[in-house]
Design a protein around this motif. Structure first.
Motif, PDB file in Angstrom:
ATOM      1  N   ARG A  30       0.839  -1.204   0.000  1.00 59.05           N
ATOM      2  CA  ARG A  30       0.000   0.000   0.000  1.00 59.05           C
ATOM      3  C   ARG A  30       0.875   1.255   0.000  1.00 59.05           C
ATOM      4  O   ARG A  30       0.596   2.231  -0.703  1.00 59.05           O
ATOM      5  CB  ARG A  30      -0.943   0.021   1.217  1.00 59.05           C
ATOM      6  N   ARG A  34       0.924   4.253  -2.711  1.00 66.86           N
ATOM      7  CA  ARG A  34       0.651   5.663  -2.372  1.00 66.86           C
ATOM      8  C   ARG A  34       1.789   6.561  -2.856  1.00 66.86           C
ATOM      9  O   ARG A  34       1.565   7.645  -3.370  1.00 66.86           O
ATOM     10  CB  ARG A  34       0.435   5.841  -0.872  1.00 66.86           C
ATOM     11  N   THR A  41      -5.911   3.537  -0.640  1.00 66.39           N
ATOM     12  CA  THR A  41      -5.599   2.114  -0.716  1.00 66.39           C
ATOM     13  C   THR A  41      -6.530   1.368   0.243  1.00 66.39           C
ATOM     14  O   THR A  41      -7.000   1.945   1.223  1.00 66.39           O
ATOM     15  CB  THR A  41      -4.138   1.851  -0.303  1.00 66.39           C
ATOM     16  N   SER A  43      -7.231  -2.117   2.666  1.00 67.58           N
ATOM     17  CA  SER A  43      -6.591  -3.241   3.354  1.00 67.58           C
ATOM     18  C   SER A  43      -7.002  -4.537   2.652  1.00 67.58           C
ATOM     19  O   SER A  43      -7.919  -4.553   1.840  1.00 67.58           O
ATOM     20  CB  SER A  43      -7.072  -3.296   4.810  1.00 67.58           C
ATOM     21  N   LEU A  64      -2.061  -0.436  10.169  1.00 65.84           N
ATOM     22  CA  LEU A  64      -2.125   0.771   9.336  1.00 65.84           C
ATOM     23  C   LEU A  64      -0.924   1.696   9.523  1.00 65.84           C
ATOM     24  O   LEU A  64      -0.752   2.645   8.780  1.00 65.84           O
ATOM     25  CB  LEU A  64      -3.395   1.573   9.638  1.00 65.84           C
ATOM     26  N   GLU A  67      -0.573   5.413   8.192  1.00 67.96           N
ATOM     27  CA  GLU A  67      -1.355   5.708   6.989  1.00 67.96           C
ATOM     28  C   GLU A  67      -2.482   6.684   7.310  1.00 67.96           C
ATOM     29  O   GLU A  67      -3.016   6.687   8.400  1.00 67.96           O
ATOM     30  CB  GLU A  67      -1.973   4.426   6.419  1.00 67.96           C
ATOM     31  N   SER A  70      -6.255   5.223   4.131  1.00 68.74           N
ATOM     32  CA  SER A  70      -6.545   3.813   3.948  1.00 68.74           C
ATOM     33  C   SER A  70      -7.985   3.468   4.273  1.00 68.74           C
ATOM     34  O   SER A  70      -8.556   3.959   5.242  1.00 68.74           O
ATOM     35  CB  SER A  70      -5.613   2.969   4.806  1.00 68.74           C
TER      36      SER A  70
END
Ligand SMILES: Cc1cc2nc3c(=O)[nH]c(=O)nc-3n(C[C@H](O)[C@H](O)[C@H](O)COP(=O)(O)O)c2cc1C
Length: 332
Positions: A30, A34, A41, A43, A64, A67, A70
Motif C-alpha cells: 500500500r 501511495r 488504498t 486493506s 495501518l 497511513e 486507507s
C-alpha cells in the motif's frame, strides 16, 4: 464528491485507488502504491468475526502504521459483527481510517459457503441491514464493493446498488464480473455504466484496468466517479502515477530501472520491518516475480526468486535486474 466522502484531498483527476487484495495489499505494498500516486488504498479483507474473537492474524492485517488514506475492508454476514468490528477498529486506529468498505464480492468458496462475500448479493435485505448497522456506528464513510451479480439470475448489480444506496451506503464499487467468473473473461463495464446513470451516490469502476488507456476507457465508458485497480498494480505500483498523468495530459512516461529498483527495495524493507525477515521474504517472492514481468530472462529470474530466503539475497537479485541505472536494457 467522492474525494470529500473518502477524505482524500483535492486534486485534478478523479480518484484512482488500489483495490483490496487478500494476501497482497499489505502495509508495504500500500505504501509504495501511495508513493506512486494511489489516492486511496484498501486493506486486505478482514473478518469481522476474526476481530470479535481477537484473532492475532486478523489484527496484523489491520496494521495501518501511519497511513492516513486507507480504507479498511470488512467481510461478514452478521450486521452486529460488522458494527462491532467498526467500533473496535475506530478505537484502535483512531484518525487513520478514511472509510470502511464491506466486501460483497468475494467469490472464494470458503467465504461464499458461509453466506459472506458475493453470496450477500443473493440476500439484498440482509446486505442492507449490514450497511445500516455499519452506518450507525461509523465515524467515516461506509462503502460497499460487489460484482456484476452472483450469477445470471441472482443479485443483479443495478438493483443491488440501488438497494445499497437506500440503505445508506456512501459510495459503491462494482467489479464487472459474476461470482462464477471469478477473474476470467472480460469484465462487463455496461453494468457499471447503467448503475452510474441511476444512482446519486458516487460509483467506483473496477475490472480489467491494466494500463492508463484502460483507466481512461473505463471512466469514459461508464461515467464513473473513480477507478479502482487490482491486478494491474501488482509488480507495477507505477501505474497509478501513469494513469493520473495520462488523465490530465493524454501522455505518460516510462519508468526507469533506477525508479523500479528503489521501489522494490523500499517495499521489501517495509515488508521485513512489519513481518520479520523470514515471513516477509517468503511472501515477497510473488511480488518480485510480478516485478520481473517484461524483463529479459524473466523465466530464469523467477526460478531464482523462488529460492529467496533473506533480504540480502533479494536486494542482490533486484540489483542484478534493475541495477543498471544508465539504460533500461534489461527490458524486453
Ligand atoms: C489475489 C486477489 C485477491 C483479492 N482479494 C480481494 C479482497 O480481499 N477483497 C475484495 O473486495 N476483492 C478482492 N479481489 C478482487 C479485486 O479487488 C478486484 O475486484 C478484481 O481483481 C478486479 O479488478 P482487476 O481487473 O483490476 O484485477 C482480489 C483479487 C485478486 C486477484
Amino acid at each position: 464528491m467522492l474525494r470529500q466522502i473518502l477524505q482524500i484531498g483535492q486534486e485534478e483527476t478523479v480518484p484512482v485507488v488500489l483495490a483490496p487484495m487478500a494476501g497482497i495489499t499489505d502495509f508495504a505494498f500500500r505504501e509504495v502504491c501511495r508513493d506512486w500516486g494511489a489516492d486511496m488504498t484498501y486493506s486486505e479483507m478482514i473478518s469481522a468475526k476474526g476481530l470479535k474473537y481477537n484473532s492475532k492474524r486478523t489484527f496484523e492485517i489491520v496494521d495501518l502504521r501511519d497511513e492516513t488514506k486507507s480504507a479498511i475492508q470488512l467481510f461478514g454476514r452478521d450486521p452486529q459483527d460488522i458494527a462491532n468490528a467498526i467500533r473496535v477498529l475506530q478505537q484502535e486506529q483512531a484518525g487513520r481510517i478514511s472509510c470502511f468498505d464491506i466486501n460483497m464480492g468475494c467469490p472464494a468458496p470458503k467465504i461464499v459457503n458461509n453466506g459472506e462475500g458475493s453470496a450477500l448479493m443473493k440476500e439484498p435485505e440482509l446486505a442492507a441491514e449490514i450497511v445500516a448497522a455499519a452506518k450507525k456506528v461509523s465515524e467515516v464513510a461506509v462503502t460497499v464493493k460487489f460484482r456484476r451479480g452472483f450469477d445470471k439470475t441472482h443479485g443483479d448489480a443495478v438493483s443491488f446498488a440501488q438497494r445499497m444506496e437506500q440503505a445508506g451506503t456512501d459510495a459503491v464499487t462494482i467489479h464487472g464480473r459474476l461470482r462464477e467468473e471469478y477473474y476470467t473473461g472480460k469484465a462487463d463495464w455496461d453494468c457499471i455504466a447503467r448503475t452510474k446513470q441511476l444512482l446519486s451516490i458516487p460509483v467506483i469502476a473496477n475490472g480489467d484496468v491494466f494500463s492508463p488507456e484502460d483507466a481512461k476507457g473505463i471512466l469514459d465508458y461508464t461515467g464513473a466517479d473513480g477507478v479502482m485497480v487490482a491486478r494491474g498494480a501488482t509488480g507495477n505500483p507505477f501505474l497509478f502515477s501513469q494513469i493520473k498523468t495520462y488523465l490530465q495530459t493524454g501522455t505518460y512516461r516510462q519508468i526507469s530501472n533506477q525508479e523500479k529498483l528503489q521501489t522494490v527495495l523500499k517495499q521489501a524493507e517495509l515488508c521485513v520491518k512489519s513481518k520479520g525477515e523470514h515471513r516477509a521474504i517468503q511472501e515477497f517472492r510473488k511480488h518480485i516475480a510480478w516485478y520481473l514481468k517484461g524483463v529479459r530472462g524473466a523465466a530464469a529470474l523467477r526460478q531464482q526468486a523462488l529460492g529467496l530466503n533473506t533480504l540480502e539475497q533479494l536486494q542482490s537479485l533486484a540489483m542484478q535486474v534493475f541495477g543498471d541505472s544508465t539504460t533500461d536494457a534489461n527490458m524486453i
